[in-house]
Write an enzyme that holds these catalytic residues in place. Structure first.
Site: not given
Length: 389
Positions: A170-171
């Site tokens: 996600d990051l």
């Protein structure tokens, strides 16, 4: 210093959870005005992700929504859809992570909005991309880490595959989205046109394989798990000391020689043909590492760290989270900032890691309450629409 780099840029944020919000948070740090569009009933999913919490508010939500304006709009209503189109007409960037095709049903797809605002940069974030056989599937970090191979190379050699402690896919997808958006802004300066960006968690995670991917693609050899050791650099791992654990990152032959002669008092090791070059150390790690383990157990962590620093050999203590946020290097770099907050008095927030010599980064503002800025933004929109008539 000058104003933040993205001052005057407006971002319509239709994303939820982490990848999209982390992207738009960075844009806010860089000075953009971010309108976070939320369902009026529950808002972003992460508002309910707790514990941990602070006075009933999710600390997860706080991690990726600083410096934004929350606008509560019901996208399922005709009025809400019309309001979003009006906002899109005034925006520079739109970020969304809806199910594939969902926004088309609301008249908020890239093609429709490009007709309203040809300069709009429309960034779609999804699990598997907007094209391909899995375009309609949702994507979650845990399964993405598994399917991308990241879990296969993480964990103890004899243990089970392991995910990273944070949602890394996600990051990094959020970071990739920021890069793509900034590049699209530069391209727009030349062409006058926006464009549609298709950023996928799966693509981002596969790209994270980096040297592991290159090794496999060129040789056909799959990388095993090395735990906290390194596949191609030795010694590069954790070592137990007399009172704890340290991380040693010996990145070249000169550092290994300094480690042996100036730190561990093992001056014969660099001259041993099994260990002289990194290539040799990789091939003979099974005999080298026990020698180093025995040496490191003789003194305390802080004593070793002092010697490593003196010899210019990279090393560090394995810190707990509480140790991280009390460490002088974190404090002196200003990575934590206390900001005023109407509910909590003050909130301690992470500051952006980006540093500029001229264009400053925005001083963080607290993550917004649900719908906190709805009236403000809609009143501004009314005035803008009136002025343009």
């Amino acid at each position: 210093m000058s104003d933040p780099a993205l001052t005057g840029i407006r971002v319509l944020d239709l994303s939820r959870v982490l990848a999209g919000p982390s992207c738009t948070q960075t844009l806010a740090d860089l000075g953009a005005e971010v309108w976070k569009i939320e369902n009026p009933v529950n808002g972003d999913d992460t508002r309910s992700w707790m514990p941990p919490e602070l006075d009933g508010e999710s600390t997860y939500f706080m991690c990726c929504n600083r410096s934004k304006k929350s606008v509560a709009i019901d996208l399922k209503s005709f009025e809400g859809q019309e309001t979003l189109r009006r906002l899109a007409a005034k925006a520079d960037i739109l970020v969304e992570n809806f199910r594939n095709g969902a926004l088309a049903a609301f008249g908020l797809d890239p093609e429709t909005l490009a007709k309203i605002n040809p300069r709009l940069i429309y960034c779609s974030i999804s699990g598997y991309g907007r094209t391909g056989p899995r375009a309609d599937e949702g994507g979650y970090d845990f399964t993405i880490q598994a399917e991308s191979g990241l879990m296969a190379i993480t964990g103890d050699p004899d243990g089970e595959p392991m995910k990273l402690g944070v949602a890394i896919s996600d990051l990094v997808t959020g970071m990739n989205a920021v890069q793509a958006i900034l590049a699209a802004l530069i391209a727009r300066e030349r062409t006058g046109r926006g464009q549609h960006l298709d950023i996928a968690l799966f693509d981002s995670a596969v790209a994270l394989l980096a040297n592991v991917a290159s090794g496999y693609l060129q040789t056909g050899q799959q990388s095993p798990r090395y735990g906290n050791a390194h596949a191609t650099v030795v010694p590069y791992q954790l070592f137990d000391t007399a009172d704890g654990t340290l991380a040693l990152a010996c990145g070249n032959d000169a550092q290994f020689r300094a480690l042996c002669t100036m730190v561990l008092d093992l001056p014969d090791l660099p001259n041993d043909p099994r260990y002289t070059r990194n290539r040799d150390r990789v091939n003979n790690r099974q005999t080298l590492i026990p020698l180093l383990e025995n040496a490191f157990r003789l003194q305390n962590t802080e004593e070793w760290l002092g010697k490593l620093k003196g010899a210019k050999v990279p090393g560090g203590k394995v810190r707990t989270i509480s140790e991280v946020f009390s460490a002088p290097d974190v404090l002196e770099r200003g990575m934590v900032i206390d900001v005023p907050d109407t509910l909590h008095g003050t909130l301690s927030l992470i500051r952006s890691p980006l540093r500029f010599s001229d264009t400053k980064v925005r001083t963080p503002a607290p993550p917004p309450r649900l719908g906190e800025h709805t009236d403000e933004v809609l009143e501004w929109l009314e005035s803008e629409d009136t002025d343009s008539k």
